[in-house]
Write a protein that holds these residues in place. Structure first.
Motif, PDB file in Angstrom:
ATOM      1  N   LEU A  51      48.174  -3.146 -22.158  1.00  0.00           N
ATOM      2  CA  LEU A  51      49.170  -2.273 -21.536  1.00  0.00           C
ATOM      3  C   LEU A  51      49.808  -3.004 -20.369  1.00  0.00           C
ATOM      4  N   THR A  52      51.113  -2.880 -20.240  1.00  0.00           N
ATOM      5  CA  THR A  52      51.808  -3.395 -19.063  1.00  0.00           C
ATOM      6  C   THR A  52      52.592  -2.242 -18.458  1.00  0.00           C
ATOM      7  N   LYS A  53      52.525  -2.158 -17.149  1.00  0.00           N
ATOM      8  CA  LYS A  53      53.225  -1.096 -16.435  1.00  0.00           C
ATOM      9  C   LYS A  53      54.211  -1.757 -15.476  1.00  0.00           C
ATOM     10  N   VAL A  59      55.667   2.034 -19.272  1.00  0.00           N
ATOM     11  CA  VAL A  59      54.479   1.440 -19.887  1.00  0.00           C
ATOM     12  C   VAL A  59      54.820   0.923 -21.278  1.00  0.00           C
ATOM     13  N   GLU A  60      54.377  -0.306 -21.533  1.00  0.00           N
ATOM     14  CA  GLU A  60      54.489  -0.902 -22.856  1.00  0.00           C
ATOM     15  C   GLU A  60      53.086  -1.154 -23.370  1.00  0.00           C
ATOM     16  N   ALA A  61      52.847  -0.837 -24.639  1.00  0.00           N
ATOM     17  CA  ALA A  61      51.547  -1.071 -25.261  1.00  0.00           C
ATOM     18  C   ALA A  61      51.707  -2.042 -26.412  1.00  0.00           C
ATOM     19  N   ALA A  62      50.809  -3.014 -26.491  1.00  0.00           N
ATOM     20  CA  ALA A  62      50.833  -3.991 -27.582  1.00  0.00           C
ATOM     21  C   ALA A  62      49.453  -4.035 -28.235  1.00  0.00           C
ATOM     22  N   ALA A  86      49.791   7.805 -28.918  1.00  0.00           N
ATOM     23  CA  ALA A  86      50.702   7.579 -27.788  1.00  0.00           C
ATOM     24  C   ALA A  86      50.266   8.385 -26.565  1.00  0.00           C
ATOM     25  N   GLU A  87      49.797   9.601 -26.768  1.00  0.00           N
ATOM     26  CA  GLU A  87      49.331  10.438 -25.652  1.00  0.00           C
ATOM     27  C   GLU A  87      48.118   9.811 -24.963  1.00  0.00           C
ATOM     28  N   ASP A  88      47.214   9.216 -25.753  1.00  0.00           N
ATOM     29  CA  ASP A  88      46.054   8.537 -25.186  1.00  0.00           C
ATOM     30  C   ASP A  88      46.491   7.369 -24.302  1.00  0.00           C
ATOM     31  N   VAL A  89      47.444   6.601 -24.794  1.00  0.00           N
ATOM     32  CA  VAL A  89      47.967   5.457 -24.040  1.00  0.00           C
ATOM     33  C   VAL A  89      48.563   5.931 -22.723  1.00  0.00           C
ATOM     34  N   ASP A  90      49.337   6.999 -22.757  1.00  0.00           N
ATOM     35  CA  ASP A  90      49.933   7.547 -21.535  1.00  0.00           C
ATOM     36  C   ASP A  90      48.862   7.964 -20.538  1.00  0.00           C
ATOM     37  N   ASN A  91      47.815   8.606 -21.018  1.00  0.00           N
ATOM     38  CA  ASN A  91      46.724   9.041 -20.131  1.00  0.00           C
ATOM     39  C   ASN A  91      45.997   7.851 -19.506  1.00  0.00           C
TER      40      ASN A  91
END
Length: 152
Positions: A51-53, A59-62, A86-91
Motif C-alpha cells: 500500500l502507498t499513501k 491510497v494505491e494497492a498493489a 477494497a473495504e479491507d484495504v481502506d480500513n
C-alpha cells in the motif's frame, strides 16, 4: 493457494508494517526471511499487498503479481490468493501516515495446524486472540529493571 480442507486450516494472522516516507531501506532481507518461513513449512503465505499513501491521502494497492522485481518473493507469488476486499484495504490504510508505504501480509500458521484441527474436532472454537506488541514487552521489562534496581 492450493485447496486445503477447512478443517485442516491453521490459524490465520495478518500484519501491516508501515515504512514512513524516506525511512525505508529495502535490501531484500525481509523477503528472504519470509521465503525461509514459507520454505520451512512454518507458514503459508496467503496474501501480500503493498500500500502507498500519497501526501493527499490517496491510497494505491498493489498485489505482488503487479510488481516487476519480486526477488525472493517470486517463489511464493504463485501461491497467493487475493483475500482482501477494497473495504479491507481502506480500513488498513486508515492507520497509515500520508507519504508512507506499507506491506500487508496474511499468512496461515502451519505450525499450529495440528492443534487447531484437534480443537475443532473436539468441538472448540476460537473466541478471542491477540498479540502483545514487542515495544510493550520491552517497556515492561525495562520498567521492571528500573524498579528492581531502585529497590536494591
Amino acid at each position: 493457494m492450493t485447496e486445503v480442507p477447512l478443517d485442516e486450516l491453521g490459524p490465520v494472522d495478518y500484519i501491516v508494517v508501515e515504512f514512513p516516507a524516506g525511512a525505508s531501506s529495502f535490501t531484500g532481507e525481509m523477503a528472504a526471511e519470509l521465503r525461509a518461513l514459507a520454505d520451512s513449512g512454518t507458514i503459508r503465505v496467503i496474501d501480500v499487498l503493498i500500500l502507498t499513501k500519497d501526501a493527499d491521502g490517496t491510497v494505491e494497492a498493489a498485489e505482488l503479481s503487479d510488481i516487476a522485481e519480486l526477488g525472493e518473493l517470486q517463489a511464493i507469488e504463485a501461491e497467493l490468493a487475493e483475500l482482501l476486499a477494497a473495504e479491507d484495504v481502506d480500513n488498513l490504510a486508515a492507520a497509515m501516515e500520508p507519504g508512507s508505504t506499507a506491506g500487508v501480509l496474511i499468512w496461515e500458521n502451519l505450525w499450529a495446524t495440528p492443534f487447531a484441527s484437534a480443537v475443532r474436532r473436539s468441538g472448540g472454537q476460537l473466541i478471542a486472540n491477540g498479540r502483545i506488541p514487542i515495544q510493550a514487552i520491552i517497556a515492561s521489562i525495562e520498567a521492571e529493571q528500573v524498579t528492581t534496581t531502585a529497590g536494591d
